[in-house]
Design a protein around this motif. Structure first.
Motif, short mmCIF file in Angstrom:
data_model
loop_
_atom_site.label_atom_id
_atom_site.label_comp_id
_atom_site.label_asym_id
_atom_site.label_seq_id
_atom_site.Cartn_x
_atom_site.Cartn_y
_atom_site.Cartn_z
N ASN A 1 0.86 -1.22 -0.03
CA ASN A 1 0.01 -0.12 0.09
C ASN A 1 0.73 1.18 0.14
N ASP A 2 0.68 2.25 1.04
CA ASP A 2 1.38 3.47 1.10
C ASP A 2 2.87 3.25 1.72
N LYS A 3 3.36 2.03 2.22
CA LYS A 3 4.80 1.58 2.66
C LYS A 3 5.67 1.20 1.65
N LYS A 4 6.84 1.36 1.94
CA LYS A 4 7.97 0.76 1.11
C LYS A 4 8.53 -0.56 1.76
N SER A 5 9.29 -1.28 0.93
CA SER A 5 10.05 -2.42 1.87
C SER A 5 11.20 -1.91 2.46
N ASN A 6 11.77 -2.38 3.57
CA ASN A 6 12.67 -2.12 4.28
C ASN A 6 13.36 -3.22 4.74
N GLN A 7 13.21 -4.51 4.51
CA GLN A 7 13.97 -5.65 4.98
C GLN A 7 13.98 -6.55 4.23
N VAL A 8 15.00 -7.28 3.71
CA VAL A 8 15.35 -8.40 3.05
C VAL A 8 15.86 -9.62 3.62
N LEU A 9 15.29 -10.77 3.38
CA LEU A 9 15.67 -11.99 3.88
C LEU A 9 16.35 -12.72 2.68
N ILE A 10 17.46 -13.48 2.61
CA ILE A 10 17.99 -14.03 1.59
C ILE A 10 18.50 -15.41 2.02
N ASN A 11 17.72 -16.41 1.70
CA ASN A 11 18.07 -17.70 1.93
C ASN A 11 18.67 -18.91 0.70
N GLU A 12 19.62 -19.49 1.22
CA GLU A 12 20.29 -20.53 0.13
C GLU A 12 19.86 -21.93 0.76
N TYR A 13 19.20 -22.47 -0.35
CA TYR A 13 18.90 -23.87 -0.17
C TYR A 13 19.75 -24.96 -0.95
N LEU A 14 20.34 -25.85 -0.53
CA LEU A 14 21.22 -26.84 -1.41
C LEU A 14 20.17 -27.80 -1.81
N PRO A 15 20.38 -28.70 -2.99
CA PRO A 15 19.52 -29.79 -3.17
C PRO A 15 19.08 -30.55 -1.89
N GLY A 16 18.07 -30.96 -1.80
CA GLY A 16 17.53 -31.65 -0.42
C GLY A 16 17.23 -31.07 0.84
N GLN A 17 17.64 -29.58 0.68
CA GLN A 17 17.28 -28.66 1.68
C GLN A 17 15.90 -28.22 1.71
N GLY A 18 15.29 -27.78 3.03
CA GLY A 18 13.95 -27.04 2.66
C GLY A 18 13.97 -26.43 3.96
N ILE A 19 12.64 -26.05 4.34
CA ILE A 19 12.15 -25.18 5.50
C ILE A 19 10.84 -25.81 5.92
N MET A 20 10.95 -25.90 7.36
CA MET A 20 9.71 -26.37 8.24
C MET A 20 8.34 -25.66 7.88
N PRO A 21 7.21 -26.04 8.15
CA PRO A 21 6.05 -25.19 8.03
C PRO A 21 6.01 -24.15 9.14
N HIS A 22 5.64 -22.90 8.80
CA HIS A 22 5.96 -21.77 9.46
C HIS A 22 4.97 -20.66 8.93
N SER A 23 4.67 -19.46 9.72
CA SER A 23 4.09 -18.12 9.22
C SER A 23 4.94 -17.19 9.47
N ASP A 24 5.07 -16.33 8.68
CA ASP A 24 6.03 -15.11 9.11
C ASP A 24 5.59 -14.31 10.32
N GLY A 25 4.28 -14.15 10.51
CA GLY A 25 4.15 -13.60 11.71
C GLY A 25 3.81 -12.11 11.75
N PRO A 26 3.65 -11.48 13.15
CA PRO A 26 3.18 -10.13 13.18
C PRO A 26 4.01 -9.13 12.79
N LEU A 27 5.48 -9.59 12.89
CA LEU A 27 6.25 -8.45 13.16
C LEU A 27 6.48 -7.57 11.53
N PHE A 28 5.80 -8.32 10.47
CA PHE A 28 5.97 -7.70 9.14
C PHE A 28 4.58 -7.12 8.71
N TYR A 29 4.69 -6.28 7.65
CA TYR A 29 3.34 -6.07 7.11
C TYR A 29 2.86 -7.41 6.24
N PRO A 30 1.71 -7.74 6.60
CA PRO A 30 1.22 -8.91 6.06
C PRO A 30 1.29 -9.13 4.62
#
Length: 208
Positions: free
Chosen positions: A85-114
């Protein structure tokens, strides 16, 4: 850009998927800069490693850090979609996944604009959504190709969990956004995800 043309149909609200959001040259540029950072910039976890830019989100407020110009270019590109909306991005998360790697079920939560926006580099993956309960019933799967952008908001942000399974080969037949031209079995290589977000609560002190 009219995002409605990129809305994934047949899934809960709302997922937008933009193939070829960046070019192959832009992908190479991003990867070159990501892998050129000093080794201490990486945080190593048991199943992947990551980099944070802009600051570490915290319930008391994020202490902002300067973001490199090469990354700001793609933040501006996402901001031009007006997904915050009227906000701008201000944070970036970079993840590296090798073949066979992943991430468990999660939500990004209330710390972020949804709303979250993720650029995929280097390899495809499959993003899996599930009910947020003990049974973890699958809701849908979204194929994320190289150079694509996925945007997640509304129920898909608040109501459901998302994850990436730990495997080296994906059968993408169950994905909601595949095309008739897609091969149904894809072998993973190293994937780098660039997740661009807005943290509403930012402290006024700066590290630069």
């Amino acid at each position: 850009m009219d995002l409605t043309q990129f809305e994934v149909k047949g899934v809960p609200p709302t997922v937008y998927y933009i193939p070829n959001f960046i070019t192959n040259d832009e992908e190479a540029f991003l990867l070159k800069n990501i892998y050129s950072v000093p080794k201490p910039k990486w945080t190593c976890l048991s199943n992947r490693r990551l980099q944070d830019y802009g600051g570490i989100p915290h319930e008391k407020g994020m202490i902002p850090e300067k973001i490199p110009t090469w990354l700001q270019t793609y933040m501006h590109k996402v901001d031009n979609l007006h997904i915050f909306n009227d906000k701008k991005s201000n944070q970036v998360l970079i993840n590296e996944y090798l073949p066979g790697q992943g991430i468990m079920p999660h939500s990004d939560g209330p710390l972020f604009y949804p709303t979250i926006a993720t650029i995929t580099c280097g390899s495809h993956t499959v993003l899996e959504f599930m009910e947020n309960d003990e049974k973890r019933v699958n809701v849908c799967n979204i194929l994320l190709k190289r150079c694509s952008l996925v945007i997640i908001k509304e129920d898909m942000y608040f109501k459901y969990l998302h994850s990436i399974s730990e495997r080296e080969v994906d059968n993408i037949g169950s994905c909601s956004n595949i095309t008739p031209a897609d091969e149904l079995e894809l072998k993973r290589s190293t994937r780098v995800s660039v997740t661009i977000r807005n943290v509403p609560k930012v402290l006024k002190i700066k590290f630069w």
